[in-house]
Each structure stands twice: as structure tokens, then as C-alpha cells.
Motif scaffolding. Structure first.
Motif, PDB file in Angstrom:
ATOM      1  N   LEU A  20       0.874  -1.175   0.000  1.00 31.45           N
ATOM      2  CA  LEU A  20       0.000   0.000   0.000  1.00 31.45           C
ATOM      3  C   LEU A  20       0.902   1.213   0.000  1.00 31.45           C
ATOM      4  CD1 LEU A  20      -2.612  -0.838   2.781  1.00 31.45           C
ATOM      5  CD2 LEU A  20      -2.894  -1.029   0.325  1.00 31.45           C
ATOM      6  N   LEU A  21       0.721   2.087  -0.946  1.00 32.52           N
ATOM      7  CA  LEU A  21       1.521   3.300  -1.032  1.00 32.52           C
ATOM      8  C   LEU A  21       0.648   4.496  -0.694  1.00 32.52           C
ATOM      9  CD1 LEU A  21       4.065   4.932  -1.796  1.00 32.52           C
ATOM     10  CD2 LEU A  21       3.233   4.881  -4.166  1.00 32.52           C
ATOM     11  N   ASP A  22       1.057   5.236   0.319  1.00 32.50           N
ATOM     12  CA  ASP A  22       0.397   6.490   0.667  1.00 32.50           C
ATOM     13  C   ASP A  22       1.114   7.576  -0.130  1.00 32.50           C
ATOM     14  OD1 ASP A  22      -0.452   8.902   1.758  1.00 32.50           O
ATOM     15  OD2 ASP A  22      -0.551   8.102   3.798  1.00 32.50           O
ATOM     16  N   CYS A  23       0.511   8.004  -1.220  1.00 28.38           N
ATOM     17  CA  CYS A  23       1.145   8.960  -2.135  1.00 28.38           C
ATOM     18  C   CYS A  23       1.309  10.350  -1.525  1.00 28.38           C
ATOM     19  CB  CYS A  23       0.353   9.047  -3.435  1.00 28.38           C
ATOM     20  SG  CYS A  23       0.357   7.501  -4.363  1.00 28.38           S
ATOM     21  N   ARG A  24       0.597  10.648  -0.457  1.00 25.71           N
ATOM     22  CA  ARG A  24       0.769  11.954   0.207  1.00 25.71           C
ATOM     23  C   ARG A  24       2.058  11.983   1.000  1.00 25.71           C
ATOM     24  NH1 ARG A  24      -4.368  12.899   3.815  1.00 25.71           N
ATOM     25  NH2 ARG A  24      -3.376  11.059   4.650  1.00 25.71           N
ATOM     26  N   SER A  25       2.340  10.913   1.712  1.00 31.90           N
ATOM     27  CA  SER A  25       3.505  10.902   2.596  1.00 31.90           C
ATOM     28  C   SER A  25       4.675  10.102   2.025  1.00 31.90           C
ATOM     29  CB  SER A  25       3.119  10.292   3.949  1.00 31.90           C
ATOM     30  OG  SER A  25       2.763   8.926   3.776  1.00 31.90           O
ATOM     31  N   ASN A  26       4.446   9.427   0.895  1.00 30.44           N
ATOM     32  CA  ASN A  26       5.460   8.569   0.271  1.00 30.44           C
ATOM     33  C   ASN A  26       5.903   7.426   1.173  1.00 30.44           C
ATOM     34  OD1 ASN A  26       5.517   9.872  -2.238  1.00 30.44           O
ATOM     35  ND2 ASN A  26       6.860  11.445  -1.415  1.00 30.44           N
ATOM     36  N   PHE A  27       5.034   6.989   2.079  1.00 32.52           N
ATOM     37  CA  PHE A  27       5.296   5.804   2.891  1.00 32.52           C
ATOM     38  C   PHE A  27       4.598   4.622   2.236  1.00 32.52           C
ATOM     39  CE2 PHE A  27       6.132   8.822   6.361  1.00 32.52           C
ATOM     40  CZ  PHE A  27       7.317   8.276   6.853  1.00 32.52           C
ATOM     41  N   PHE A  28       5.206   3.463   2.393  1.00 36.00           N
ATOM     42  CA  PHE A  28       4.558   2.268   1.898  1.00 36.00           C
ATOM     43  C   PHE A  28       4.468   1.234   3.015  1.00 36.00           C
ATOM     44  CE2 PHE A  28       9.030   1.523   1.110  1.00 36.00           C
ATOM     45  CZ  PHE A  28       9.212   0.195   1.445  1.00 36.00           C
ATOM     46  N   TYR A  29       3.463   0.401   2.895  1.00 32.60           N
ATOM     47  CA  TYR A  29       3.175  -0.616   3.892  1.00 32.60           C
ATOM     48  C   TYR A  29       2.969  -1.935   3.156  1.00 32.60           C
ATOM     49  CZ  TYR A  29       2.075   3.637   6.425  1.00 32.60           C
ATOM     50  OH  TYR A  29       2.136   4.886   6.986  1.00 32.60           O
ATOM     51  N   THR A  30       3.614  -2.989   3.597  1.00 36.70           N
ATOM     52  CA  THR A  30       3.380  -4.290   2.989  1.00 36.70           C
ATOM     53  C   THR A  30       2.170  -4.935   3.656  1.00 36.70           C
ATOM     54  OG1 THR A  30       4.926  -5.376   4.502  1.00 36.70           O
ATOM     55  CG2 THR A  30       5.804  -4.648   2.388  1.00 36.70           C
ATOM     56  N   VAL A  31       1.403  -5.626   2.851  1.00 33.12           N
ATOM     57  CA  VAL A  31       0.239  -6.347   3.350  1.00 33.12           C
ATOM     58  C   VAL A  31       0.224  -7.733   2.722  1.00 33.12           C
ATOM     59  CG1 VAL A  31      -1.174  -4.295   3.773  1.00 33.12           C
ATOM     60  CG2 VAL A  31      -1.274  -5.398   1.557  1.00 33.12           C
ATOM     61  N   SER A  32      -0.467  -8.642   3.356  1.00 33.05           N
ATOM     62  CA  SER A  32      -0.603  -9.996   2.816  1.00 33.05           C
ATOM     63  C   SER A  32      -1.495  -9.962   1.579  1.00 33.05           C
ATOM     64  CB  SER A  32      -1.198 -10.923   3.869  1.00 33.05           C
ATOM     65  OG  SER A  32      -2.545 -10.552   4.122  1.00 33.05           O
ATOM     66  N   ARG A  33      -1.469 -11.059   0.867  1.00 32.27           N
ATOM     67  CA  ARG A  33      -2.336 -11.180  -0.304  1.00 32.27           C
ATOM     68  C   ARG A  33      -3.807 -11.049   0.089  1.00 32.27           C
ATOM     69  NH1 ARG A  33      -2.132 -16.155  -4.593  1.00 32.27           N
ATOM     70  NH2 ARG A  33      -3.245 -15.051  -6.220  1.00 32.27           N
ATOM     71  N   SER A  34      -4.178 -11.676   1.213  1.00 32.65           N
ATOM     72  CA  SER A  34      -5.572 -11.583   1.654  1.00 32.65           C
ATOM     73  C   SER A  34      -5.910 -10.160   2.101  1.00 32.65           C
ATOM     74  CB  SER A  34      -5.881 -12.593   2.759  1.00 32.65           C
ATOM     75  OG  SER A  34      -5.052 -12.391   3.868  1.00 32.65           O
TER      76      SER A  34
END
Length: 86
Positions: A20-34
Motif C-alpha cells: 500500500l503506497l500512501d502517495c501523500r507521505s510517500n510511505f509504503f506498507y506491505t500487506v498480505s495477499r488476503s
């Protein structure tokens, strides 16, 4: 609960992992496939219950189990601004 995925949040697959990329803050978060699938269901339906029902049916898992796992996930995403209660 009605939910919205904000326009500034993008979901991508990178090397078999979902991000998941937060385009406002340029942070990304990994998430599972589900987790990524759940977010896509929220994006399509705008409703947590409908998203849980769809995931439950697709993965042949009880509604209650999916609900239990997704409730804390949703709370975390809301805190990070990656989902919005509407």
C-alpha cells in the motif's frame, strides 16, 4: 461499517508482495495477499461487511473468522489514514 480507500492510496504487487503506497507521505506498507484482496473488496463495495462476506466465500472461511482478523487490520489502516470511515 462504510469504508473508503482514499484516492492517495495505491495498491501494487512488487516481487510477489503487496504494497500500500500512501502517495501523500510517500510511505509504503506491505500487506498480505488476503489483506490486499480485502482492501480491493472495500474499494469495490465501500462496505466492510460486504468485503468480509466476499473474502469468506472466496476462501471458504467462516464469516466470523474473517471478521475477527479484518477488524484489527481495518482499525490499523484507519489510524494510518489508509482507510476512511464514511
Amino acid at each position: 461499517m462504510k469504508l473508503t480507500v482514499p484516492d492517495h492510496v495505491q495498491i501494487s504487487e512488487v516481487d510477489g508482495k503487496y504494497v500500500l503506497l500512501d502517495c501523500r507521505s510517500n510511505f509504503f506498507y506491505t500487506v498480505s495477499r488476503s489483506g490486499a484482496g480485502f482492501i480491493e473488496q472495500v474499494r469495490q463495495h465501500g462496505d466492510m461487511r460486504k468485503a468480509i462476506e466476499k473474502i469468506s466465500m472466496n476462501h471458504v472461511v467462516s464469516f466470523e473468522r474473517v471478521e475477527g482478523e479484518m477488524t484489527s487490520f481495518v482499525d490499523h489502516l484507519i489510524q494510518k489514514g489508509l482507510l476512511i470511515k464514511t
